[in-house]
Design a protein around this motif. Structure first.
Motif, PDB file in Angstrom:
ATOM      1  N   ALA A 155      59.717  41.395  54.656  1.00 43.71           N
ATOM      2  CA  ALA A 155      61.133  41.346  54.319  1.00 43.71           C
ATOM      3  C   ALA A 155      61.549  39.907  54.039  1.00 43.71           C
ATOM      4  O   ALA A 155      61.009  38.956  54.605  1.00 43.71           O
ATOM      5  CB  ALA A 155      61.964  41.928  55.459  1.00 43.71           C
ATOM      6  N   GLY A 200      61.810  46.193  57.452  1.00 44.92           N
ATOM      7  CA  GLY A 200      62.890  45.300  57.821  1.00 44.92           C
ATOM      8  C   GLY A 200      63.977  45.239  56.774  1.00 44.92           C
ATOM      9  O   GLY A 200      63.981  46.011  55.805  1.00 44.92           O
ATOM     10  N   ARG A 201      64.922  44.293  56.961  1.00 41.07           N
ATOM     11  CA  ARG A 201      66.103  44.177  56.119  1.00 41.07           C
ATOM     12  C   ARG A 201      65.881  43.145  55.022  1.00 41.07           C
ATOM     13  O   ARG A 201      65.469  42.018  55.294  1.00 41.07           O
ATOM     14  CB  ARG A 201      67.314  43.765  56.953  1.00 41.07           C
ATOM     15  CG  ARG A 201      67.832  44.842  57.880  1.00 41.07           C
ATOM     16  CD  ARG A 201      68.744  44.243  58.948  1.00 41.07           C
ATOM     17  NE  ARG A 201      69.847  43.484  58.336  1.00 41.07           N
ATOM     18  CZ  ARG A 201      71.050  43.988  58.108  1.00 41.07           C
ATOM     19  NH1 ARG A 201      71.303  45.242  58.410  1.00 41.07           N
ATOM     20  NH2 ARG A 201      71.998  43.246  57.586  1.00 41.07           N
ATOM     21  N   THR A 207      72.121  45.589  50.760  1.00 38.82           N
ATOM     22  CA  THR A 207      71.097  45.348  51.775  1.00 38.82           C
ATOM     23  C   THR A 207      70.345  46.641  52.009  1.00 38.82           C
ATOM     24  O   THR A 207      70.955  47.711  52.115  1.00 38.82           O
ATOM     25  CB  THR A 207      71.720  44.861  53.094  1.00 38.82           C
ATOM     26  OG1 THR A 207      72.366  43.604  52.875  1.00 38.82           O
ATOM     27  CG2 THR A 207      70.651  44.684  54.169  1.00 38.82           C
ATOM     28  N   THR A 210      67.106  48.515  54.321  1.00 34.94           N
ATOM     29  CA  THR A 210      66.264  48.423  55.513  1.00 34.94           C
ATOM     30  C   THR A 210      65.108  49.402  55.345  1.00 34.94           C
ATOM     31  O   THR A 210      65.316  50.624  55.291  1.00 34.94           O
ATOM     32  CB  THR A 210      67.051  48.753  56.786  1.00 34.94           C
ATOM     33  OG1 THR A 210      68.179  47.864  56.888  1.00 34.94           O
ATOM     34  CG2 THR A 210      66.177  48.594  58.008  1.00 34.94           C
TER      35      THR A 210
END
Length: 445
Positions: A84, A110-111, A147, A149
């Motif tokens: 990420a 992850g982000r 965003t 995830t």
């Protein structure tokens, strides 16, 4: 930074040879696939432009390593697994970056956040994000900024999207699909997909790297999980960018040559040669080069659904041709860098061109023109680029025959061809030296 520019007039027949930089579409696909491969590969002919730099920067944030070699090639080393990005990835206004990189980042747990230019939020990216949600990714929005995830392991395989606004939605998911744990079974529902040759390009480049894309039915693609092999290669010249230089000969007369033209290609820009013939030009090819010689420019009725990036240059040619023209099948370009149909109607109309939008294109009544004598009834004016490189190309073509055509921002051409103003001046302006444009290295990202 914006840079205004007075488009050069053509006061003599042209006799030029233009070495066109590498294809943006192939460059960004090659960079991405090299980053997804496990190992090192070396790429030649890589385009050095804003879009390719954004792609390279985004991949670096995801863990890919790049090395500029002394001979102008680029070495790319992909990690065992992408990670990420710690900081938001800047997509600029690049469709390939804002669509391809989220699909790749789905393999990085992850982000990861994505941002872009102010106008980027208007570019559609929702279908890619819908597809990622179906694979198990959480996404906060349907456009930039956003965003996402990604989980430790993607759970889905079957994905259904509407790709009628852009073939890049399909390409984005296919390019990374082999690195998804379950691969992908991708289906399109909705009106026909534009620019299908770009999907063919994606599938061909994947096949070269050992990834088979099955196409069991129209609107369906299947990729099984597996490795993407690192592959050394050379990027072809950008045939859509080449079209603006070939169009110059059609307006001003004379001959323009583009060397390095591939014998066969999946680039949609190759369609321009058929358009040039239909509009009256003479097109010849030999020894790996294409030459276009101008003749009486006539109107055309053409469907550019498969090669819609050509629309602005063809529209400029139509404005200078004898008789009416109609461009069809390009309604989807309202969602490109700008609403290109509205922009062309406004900007061509501002200098006296009779132009109107249809549901899927444009109708243009040409005034007839000779690049040295001028275009009857058209007037000088400041044209707006809308931060769109193709709009800048259209202004350059129009300026060959219409005195006093000024563009508000020629720097936008850096998106795919940073040396465009210099190449154009060397081709068109008698005082710039030899009418033959010297070979210019294609550069590296």
């Amino acid at each position: 930074m914006t840079t205004s520019w007075l488009a050069p007039r053509a006061h003599q027949r042209l006799a030029g040879r233009v070495v066109v930089p590498g294809s943006k579409s192939q460059t960004n696909r090659a960079l991405l696939l090299a980053g997804l491969a496990r190992g090192r590969c070396v790429l030649g002919g890589v385009l050095d432009s804003r879009d390719s730099r954004l792609m390279r920067a985004g991949l670096t944030q995801l863990g890919v390593s790049f090395e500029d070699l002394p001979d102008g090639r680029v070495a790319v080393t992909g990690p065992r697994r992408l990670h990420a990005a710690a900081e938001p990835i800047d997509c600029g206004l690049a469709g390939t970056v804002m669509r391809f990189l989220p699909a790749a980042a789905a393999t990085a747990p992850g982000r990861t956040s994505f941002v872009g230019d102010e106008a980027a939020s208007a570019r559609p990216v929702g279908p890619v994000l819908d597809g990622l949600r179906q694979l198990g990714v959480e996404v906060t929005a349907s456009s930039l900024p956003l965003t996402m995830t990604a989980p430790q392991t993607l759970s889905g395989r079957q994905v259904t999207i509407d790709a009628s606004a852009s073939s890049q939605f399909v390409s984005a998911l296919l390019l990374s699909a082999a690195r998804y744990p379950n691969g992908i079974d991708l289906r399109h529902v909705g009106p026909s997909i534009p620019s299908l040759p770009h999907i063919d390009m994606t599938c061909a480049m994947l096949a070269e790297r050992g990834v088979e894309v099955a196409h069991p039915a129209e609107g369906r693609w299947v990729v099984e999980p597996g490795p993407i092999e690192p592959l050394d290669g050379v990027v072809e010249p950008d045939l859509t960018n080449a079209s603006v230089f070939l169009a110059a000969a059609m307006v001003a007369g004379g001959t323009v040559e583009v060397p390095g033209w591939p014998e066969s290609t999946t680039q949609p820009g190759v369609v321009f040669l058929a358009v040039a013939r239909r509009m009256g030009a003479v097109v010849e090819s030999s020894d790996g080069a294409v030459r276009v010689t101008g003749a009486q420019l006539r109107g055309i009725d053409v469907d550019l659904h498969a090669a819609s990036e050509l629309t602005p240059v063809v529209a400029a040619l139509a404005a200078l041709a004898d008789g009416p023209s109609r461009i069809r099948g390009v309604g989807h370009i309202r969602g490109h860098e700008t609403d290109r149909l509205a922009a062309l109607e406004a900007e061509l109309g501002s200098v006296g061109v009779e132009v109107s939008q249809t549901s899927d294109g444009l109708v243009i009544v040409g005034r007839g023109a000779d690049g040295r004598a001028g275009a009857a009834g058209l007037r000088p004016g400041l044209l707006h680029s809308y931060a769109d490189h193709r709009m800048a190309h259209a202004a350059a073509v129009l300026g060959l025959a219409v005195p006093g055509i000024e563009l508000d921002d020629v720097a936008c051409t850096s998106k795919t061809m940073p040396t465009f103003p210099q190449l154009w001046a060397a081709l068109v302006e008698p005082g710039s030296g030899s009418p033959v444009v010297p070979d210019v290295p294609q550069g590296c990202a």
